[in-house]
Design a protein around this motif. Structure first.
Motif, PDB file in Angstrom:
ATOM      1  N   THR A   8       0.733  -1.250  -0.084  1.00  0.00           N
ATOM      2  CA  THR A   8       0.018   0.226   0.089  1.00  0.00           C
ATOM      3  C   THR A   8       0.984   1.260   0.139  1.00  0.00           C
ATOM      4  OG1 THR A   8      -0.137   0.393   2.249  1.00  0.00           O
ATOM      5  CG2 THR A   8      -1.702  -1.211   1.446  1.00  0.00           C
ATOM      6  N   ILE A   9       0.529   2.355  -0.752  1.00  0.00           N
ATOM      7  CA  ILE A   9       1.340   3.378  -0.868  1.00  0.00           C
ATOM      8  C   ILE A   9       0.588   4.704  -0.482  1.00  0.00           C
ATOM      9  CG2 ILE A   9       2.689   4.756  -2.370  1.00  0.00           C
ATOM     10  CD1 ILE A   9       3.547   2.378  -3.909  1.00  0.00           C
ATOM     11  N   ARG A 113      -6.280   5.730  -0.820  1.00  0.00           N
ATOM     12  CA  ARG A 113      -7.630   5.312  -0.660  1.00  0.00           C
ATOM     13  C   ARG A 113      -7.497   4.533   0.801  1.00  0.00           C
ATOM     14  NH1 ARG A 113      -6.074   6.167  -5.674  1.00  0.00           N
ATOM     15  NH2 ARG A 113      -8.004   7.235  -6.622  1.00  0.00           N
ATOM     16  N   CYS A 114      -6.677   4.979   1.944  1.00  0.00           N
ATOM     17  CA  CYS A 114      -6.437   4.263   3.048  1.00  0.00           C
ATOM     18  C   CYS A 114      -6.403   2.727   3.142  1.00  0.00           C
ATOM     19  CB  CYS A 114      -7.806   4.560   4.046  1.00  0.00           C
ATOM     20  SG  CYS A 114      -8.204   6.539   4.068  1.00  0.00           S
ATOM     21  N   ALA A 115      -5.532   2.261   2.158  1.00  0.00           N
ATOM     22  CA  ALA A 115      -5.573   0.760   1.916  1.00  0.00           C
ATOM     23  C   ALA A 115      -4.847   0.032   3.172  1.00  0.00           C
ATOM     24  CB  ALA A 115      -5.068   0.519   0.415  1.00  0.00           C
ATOM     25  N   ASP A 116      -4.069   0.807   3.772  1.00  0.00           N
ATOM     26  CA  ASP A 116      -3.166   0.243   4.884  1.00  0.00           C
ATOM     27  C   ASP A 116      -4.081  -0.118   6.133  1.00  0.00           C
ATOM     28  OD1 ASP A 116      -3.544   3.145   4.907  1.00  0.00           O
ATOM     29  OD2 ASP A 116      -2.026   3.027   6.663  1.00  0.00           O
ATOM     30  N   TYR A 117      -5.149   0.698   6.165  1.00  0.00           N
ATOM     31  CA  TYR A 117      -6.168   0.699   7.290  1.00  0.00           C
ATOM     32  C   TYR A 117      -7.411  -0.380   7.138  1.00  0.00           C
ATOM     33  CZ  TYR A 117     -10.025   1.795  10.231  1.00  0.00           C
ATOM     34  OH  TYR A 117     -11.112   1.911  11.281  1.00  0.00           O
ATOM     35  N   ASN A 127       3.261  -1.294   4.078  1.00  0.00           N
ATOM     36  CA  ASN A 127       2.705  -0.173   3.993  1.00  0.00           C
ATOM     37  C   ASN A 127       3.764   0.868   3.800  1.00  0.00           C
ATOM     38  OD1 ASN A 127       0.015  -1.302   4.495  1.00  0.00           O
ATOM     39  ND2 ASN A 127       0.595  -1.641   6.697  1.00  0.00           N
ATOM     40  N   VAL A 128       3.747   1.648   2.890  1.00  0.00           N
ATOM     41  CA  VAL A 128       4.478   2.583   2.618  1.00  0.00           C
ATOM     42  C   VAL A 128       3.899   4.269   2.236  1.00  0.00           C
ATOM     43  CG1 VAL A 128       6.572   3.600   0.734  1.00  0.00           C
ATOM     44  CG2 VAL A 128       5.719   1.058   1.212  1.00  0.00           C
ATOM     45  N   PHE A 129       4.813   5.188   3.033  1.00  0.00           N
ATOM     46  CA  PHE A 129       4.281   6.431   2.644  1.00  0.00           C
ATOM     47  C   PHE A 129       5.474   7.298   1.584  1.00  0.00           C
ATOM     48  CE2 PHE A 129       3.656  10.869   3.487  1.00  0.00           C
ATOM     49  CZ  PHE A 129       2.177  11.234   3.151  1.00  0.00           C
ATOM     50  N   ILE A 130       5.120   7.895   0.692  1.00  0.00           N
ATOM     51  CA  ILE A 130       5.995   8.672   0.063  1.00  0.00           C
ATOM     52  C   ILE A 130       6.084  10.012   0.163  1.00  0.00           C
ATOM     53  CG2 ILE A 130       6.844   9.018  -2.308  1.00  0.00           C
ATOM     54  CD1 ILE A 130       7.247   6.103  -1.434  1.00  0.00           C
TER      55      ILE A 130
END
Length: 209
Positions: A8-9, A113-117, A127-130
């Protein structure tokens, strides 16, 4: 034995998160779900794609535009007052259901789209944040949308505000924090190619572990 792992990004606007997702999908031969989720949700809700797109990843739409029925629509009389569910919420829950169903089919990459949650506890995820320096994001936005520096800066500020509010409204977690994601990558430091390559190596290590 290889495991099924979902990537997830989350991303700041103008950081290149979508492009990194595309590079990663090509490197790993995985399906990528981003704007195509809007089309799937619109079909599920039986609304126009334009309407779905207008509230995608936002919880800040104006009062009238947040409802599935246009002002003046005569609703069937049911003997009581019905409160209409905002279309923002309809979109979130529709996309959440679609994300869960797609994740069951195998490894994939989901952008935003909050896919990590949505997938927490339902799939093994990376779960990645760019993110990127603000000046770089403004410059990139100017180039992509052919905007002046002032208009690009305003767009970056607006989109970041909407994405933050959307994420925090539906998840109760801090958008972009290390506490909400497994990895936070600054593209201004790494570059997009390096970020994609590093994520590829991490992902391969996870599925082979």
């Amino acid at each position: 034995m290889s495991k099924n792992v979902i990537i997830t990004i989350g991303r700041q606007f103008g950081s290149g998160g979508r492009e990194i997702g595309s590079m990663l999908a090509e490197r790993l031969n995985l399906p990528l779900y981003d704007k195509n989720l809007v089309e799937l949700a619109a079909e599920k809700l039986d609304i126009s794609e334009d309407t779905a797109d207008s509230v995608d990843e936002t919880a800040l739409s104006g009062f009238l535009s947040t409802y599935a029925y246009a002002p003046g629509t005569i609703m069937p009389y049911v003997g009581r007052v019905d409160y209409l569910e905002p279309i923002n919420d309809k979109m979130f829950y529709a996309q959440a259901g679609i994300i869960r169903e797609l994740a069951k089919k195998g490894p994939a990459i989901f952008i935003g789209r909050c896919a990590d949650y949505v997938l927490d506890g339902k799939a093994e995820c990376l779960n990645v944040f760019i993110c990127a320096d603000k000046a770089d994001r403004i410059k990139r936005t100017m180039e992509l949308f052919d905007l002046t520096e002032k208009k690009a800066a305003d767009k970056v500020k607006k989109m970041d505000r909407e994405r933050r509010y959307y994420y925090e409204t539906y998840t109760g977690k801090d958008w972009g924090s290390v506490g909400s994601h497994d990895l936070v990558l600054n593209v201004s430091r790494l570059g997009m190619e390096r970020a994609a390559k590093d994520l590829e190596l991490i992902y391969k290590g996870m599925i082979e572990d």
